[in-house]
Design an enzyme around this catalytic site. Structure first.
Site, PDB file in Angstrom:
ATOM      1  CB  ILE A  44     -48.107 117.135  44.132  1.00 52.36           C
ATOM      2  CG1 ILE A  44     -46.641 116.808  44.493  1.00 52.36           C
ATOM      3  CG2 ILE A  44     -48.499 118.516  44.670  1.00 52.36           C
ATOM      4  CD1 ILE A  44     -45.616 117.642  43.737  1.00 52.36           C
ATOM      5  CD  GLU A  45     -54.161 113.093  46.470  1.00 48.81           C
ATOM      6  OE1 GLU A  45     -54.934 113.550  47.351  1.00 48.81           O
ATOM      7  OE2 GLU A  45     -54.092 111.885  46.189  1.00 48.81           O
ATOM      8  CB  CYS A  54     -48.541 110.099  39.338  1.00 51.09           C
ATOM      9  SG  CYS A  54     -50.234 109.586  39.049  1.00 51.09           S
ATOM     10  CD  GLU A  56     -45.827 106.493  39.538  1.00 50.45           C
ATOM     11  OE1 GLU A  56     -46.271 107.539  40.068  1.00 50.45           O
ATOM     12  OE2 GLU A  56     -46.454 105.427  39.528  1.00 50.45           O
ATOM     13  CB  CYS A  91     -51.814 105.627  36.766  1.00 49.57           C
ATOM     14  SG  CYS A  91     -51.122 107.154  36.111  1.00 49.57           S
TER      15      CYS A  91
END
Ligand code: THU
Length: 134
Positions: A44-45, A54, A56, A91
């Site tokens: 979700i940016e 992110c 995850e 990441c």
């Protein structure tokens, strides 16, 4: 026996909800808990880029916020918009968040529904910092 293919399938489905207008990189995740319940998540940016979450972490935070803390495996599917996902590694921040709740042998499944590889958390985050270091 863990049904990795099904977990990857659910991660792939969660990827459809990815909100990624800035990077156009879409990620989905599916987290299997010891209770058998599966929590999914997508990235979700945000226009203020650092507020991005992110896939995850979305899945892990959903699970923990619903009282779940014991996990078995996490499937991750990611890739550029419009492209079939190939292989997306988590990441560093997500690896650290995973390590807060999961043991060394926790399994992380990368790839897509048709072709994937299973890693342990210890393989992806060796020599990690934990509560034992505090
Ligand atoms: N992203 C994830 O959701 N998971 C990862 O492990 C790698 C990166 C997202 C964050 C951002 O929205 C986009 O992918 C590009 O970095």
């Amino acid at each position: 026996m863990i049904n990795y293919k099904n977990l990857m399938h659910l991660a792939q489905e969660a990827r459809n909800y990815s909100y990624s207008p800035y990077s156009h990189f879409r990620v989905g995740a599916a987290l299997l808990s010891k209770s058998g319940k599966i929590y999914t998540g997508c990235n979700i940016e945000n226009a203020a880029y650092s507020a991005t979450n992110c896939a995850e972490r979305t899945a892990i935070f959903k699970a923990v916020s619903e009282g779940e803390r014991d996990f078995v495996a996490l499937a991750i599917v990611g890739g550029r918009e419009g492209e079939t996902s190939d292989f997306c590694a988590p990441c560093g921040v997500c690896r650290q968040v995973i390590s807060e709740f999961c043991p060394k042998e926790f399994e992380i499944v990368l790839g897509n529904e048709d072709k994937f590889k299973v890693y342990t958390l210890d393989q992806l985050l060796p020599l990690s910092f934990s509560d034992k270091d505090l």
